[in-house]
Design a protein around this motif. Structure first.
Motif, PDB file in Angstrom:
ATOM      1  N   SER A   1       0.821  -1.215   0.000  1.00 24.29           N
ATOM      2  CA  SER A   1       0.000   0.000   0.000  1.00 24.29           C
ATOM      3  C   SER A   1       0.853   1.264   0.000  1.00 24.29           C
ATOM      4  N   ALA A   2       2.142   1.142  -0.179  1.00 26.62           N
ATOM      5  CA  ALA A   2       3.023   2.298  -0.136  1.00 26.62           C
ATOM      6  C   ALA A   2       3.144   2.924  -1.524  1.00 26.62           C
ATOM      7  N   THR A   3       2.113   3.647  -1.934  1.00 29.16           N
ATOM      8  CA  THR A   3       2.158   4.358  -3.208  1.00 29.16           C
ATOM      9  C   THR A   3       2.344   5.837  -2.938  1.00 29.16           C
ATOM     10  N   TRP A   4       2.727   6.577  -3.972  1.00 31.10           N
ATOM     11  CA  TRP A   4       2.938   8.006  -3.826  1.00 31.10           C
ATOM     12  C   TRP A   4       1.637   8.708  -3.452  1.00 31.10           C
ATOM     13  N   ALA A   5       0.532   8.320  -4.054  1.00 33.93           N
ATOM     14  CA  ALA A   5      -0.750   8.958  -3.756  1.00 33.93           C
ATOM     15  C   ALA A   5      -1.153   8.730  -2.298  1.00 33.93           C
ATOM     16  N   ALA A   6      -0.923   7.527  -1.806  1.00 34.20           N
ATOM     17  CA  ALA A   6      -1.251   7.240  -0.403  1.00 34.20           C
ATOM     18  C   ALA A   6      -0.363   8.057   0.534  1.00 34.20           C
ATOM     19  N   PHE A   7       0.900   8.151   0.218  1.00 33.58           N
ATOM     20  CA  PHE A   7       1.821   8.956   1.025  1.00 33.58           C
ATOM     21  C   PHE A   7       1.395  10.413   1.024  1.00 33.58           C
ATOM     22  N   ALA A   8       1.051  10.958  -0.158  1.00 29.19           N
ATOM     23  CA  ALA A   8       0.661  12.364  -0.269  1.00 29.19           C
ATOM     24  C   ALA A   8      -0.640  12.630   0.477  1.00 29.19           C
ATOM     25  N   ARG A   9      -1.576  11.695   0.429  1.00 25.05           N
ATOM     26  CA  ARG A   9      -2.836  11.886   1.146  1.00 25.05           C
ATOM     27  C   ARG A   9      -2.631  11.884   2.656  1.00 25.05           C
ATOM     28  N   ARG A  10      -1.752  11.017   3.131  1.00 31.71           N
ATOM     29  CA  ARG A  10      -1.512  10.962   4.576  1.00 31.71           C
ATOM     30  C   ARG A  10      -0.760  12.189   5.066  1.00 31.71           C
ATOM     31  N   ARG A  11       0.050  12.750   4.227  1.00 36.11           N
ATOM     32  CA  ARG A  11       0.880  13.895   4.629  1.00 36.11           C
ATOM     33  C   ARG A  11       0.623  15.086   3.701  1.00 36.11           C
TER      34      ARG A  11
ATOM     35  N   ALA B   1      -0.257  18.206   4.269  1.00 39.36           N
ATOM     36  CA  ALA B   1       0.353  19.477   4.669  1.00 39.36           C
ATOM     37  C   ALA B   1       1.844  19.486   4.327  1.00 39.36           C
ATOM     38  N   LEU B   2       2.522  18.393   4.571  1.00 40.98           N
ATOM     39  CA  LEU B   2       3.951  18.306   4.273  1.00 40.98           C
ATOM     40  C   LEU B   2       4.206  18.411   2.770  1.00 40.98           C
ATOM     41  N   VAL B   3       3.431  17.676   1.986  1.00 38.32           N
ATOM     42  CA  VAL B   3       3.598  17.702   0.529  1.00 38.32           C
ATOM     43  C   VAL B   3       3.242  19.079  -0.024  1.00 38.32           C
ATOM     44  N   GLY B   4       2.167  19.678   0.490  1.00 37.72           N
ATOM     45  CA  GLY B   4       1.783  21.019   0.049  1.00 37.72           C
ATOM     46  C   GLY B   4       2.837  22.056   0.396  1.00 37.72           C
TER      47      GLY B   4
ATOM     48  N   ALA C   1       6.081  21.497   0.847  1.00 38.23           N
ATOM     49  CA  ALA C   1       7.253  21.262  -0.004  1.00 38.23           C
ATOM     50  C   ALA C   1       7.012  21.785  -1.411  1.00 38.23           C
ATOM     51  N   LEU C   2       5.807  21.601  -1.910  1.00 36.01           N
ATOM     52  CA  LEU C   2       5.468  22.112  -3.235  1.00 36.01           C
ATOM     53  C   LEU C   2       5.508  23.640  -3.262  1.00 36.01           C
ATOM     54  N   ALA C   3       5.003  24.270  -2.220  1.00 41.80           N
ATOM     55  CA  ALA C   3       5.024  25.735  -2.148  1.00 41.80           C
ATOM     56  C   ALA C   3       6.459  26.260  -2.076  1.00 41.80           C
ATOM     57  N   VAL C   4       7.303  25.609  -1.284  1.00 44.21           N
ATOM     58  CA  VAL C   4       8.708  26.027  -1.183  1.00 44.21           C
ATOM     59  C   VAL C   4       9.411  25.872  -2.527  1.00 44.21           C
ATOM     60  N   ALA C   5       9.150  24.764  -3.209  1.00 44.57           N
ATOM     61  CA  ALA C   5       9.767  24.542  -4.522  1.00 44.57           C
ATOM     62  C   ALA C   5       9.285  25.576  -5.530  1.00 44.57           C
ATOM     63  N   LEU C   6       8.008  25.914  -5.488  1.00 50.90           N
ATOM     64  CA  LEU C   6       7.456  26.901  -6.412  1.00 50.90           C
ATOM     65  C   LEU C   6       8.049  28.281  -6.166  1.00 50.90           C
ATOM     66  N   VAL C   7       8.120  28.697  -4.920  1.00 49.93           N
ATOM     67  CA  VAL C   7       8.690  30.011  -4.594  1.00 49.93           C
ATOM     68  C   VAL C   7      10.182  30.041  -4.937  1.00 49.93           C
ATOM     69  N   GLY C   8      10.895  28.979  -4.615  1.00 53.48           N
ATOM     70  CA  GLY C   8      12.323  28.922  -4.943  1.00 53.48           C
ATOM     71  C   GLY C   8      12.568  28.971  -6.442  1.00 53.48           C
ATOM     72  N   GLY C   9      11.760  28.248  -7.200  1.00 50.43           N
ATOM     73  CA  GLY C   9      11.896  28.266  -8.657  1.00 50.43           C
ATOM     74  C   GLY C   9      11.568  29.628  -9.241  1.00 50.43           C
TER      75      GLY C   9
END
Length: 89
Positions: free
Chosen positions: A28-38, A40-43, A45-53
């Motif tokens: 059950s260790a898929t990327w979608a499952a990991f992203a759903r469980r976390r 806030a963390l994924v969001g 990280a995405l925001a930091v990457a977007l601002v940095g880029g």
């Protein structure tokens, strides 16, 4: 205390149970499952990457614009400089 020893009873199915739990967890260790469980963390990280880029891209574009401006200004001034002009015959 020096003579006290712990001797737990051996469980013959222990290794099998551990392997089953590991296999069930990895199935059950898929990327979608990991992203759903976390989310806030994924969001975050995405925001930091977007601002940095965006900041890195802006700085890179500003440097390129400055280089182009300097090159164009130099070419324009060289075109107006009478010492660099060749006589037309």
């Amino acid at each position: 205390m020096a003579t006290w020893r712990v001797e737990p009873a051996s469980d013959p199915g222990f290794r099998r149970a551990v392997r089953e739990r590991l296999q069930a967890g990895s199935a059950s260790a898929t990327w979608a499952a990991f992203a759903r469980r976390r989310a806030a963390l994924v969001g975050g990280a995405l925001a930091v990457a977007l601002v940095g880029g965006a900041l890195g891209g802006h700085g890179s574009a500003r440097a390129r614009v400055d280089e182009d401006r300097a090159r164009l200004a130099s070419a324009y001034v060289a075109g107006l400089d009478a010492r660099l002009m060749t006589p037309v015959r």
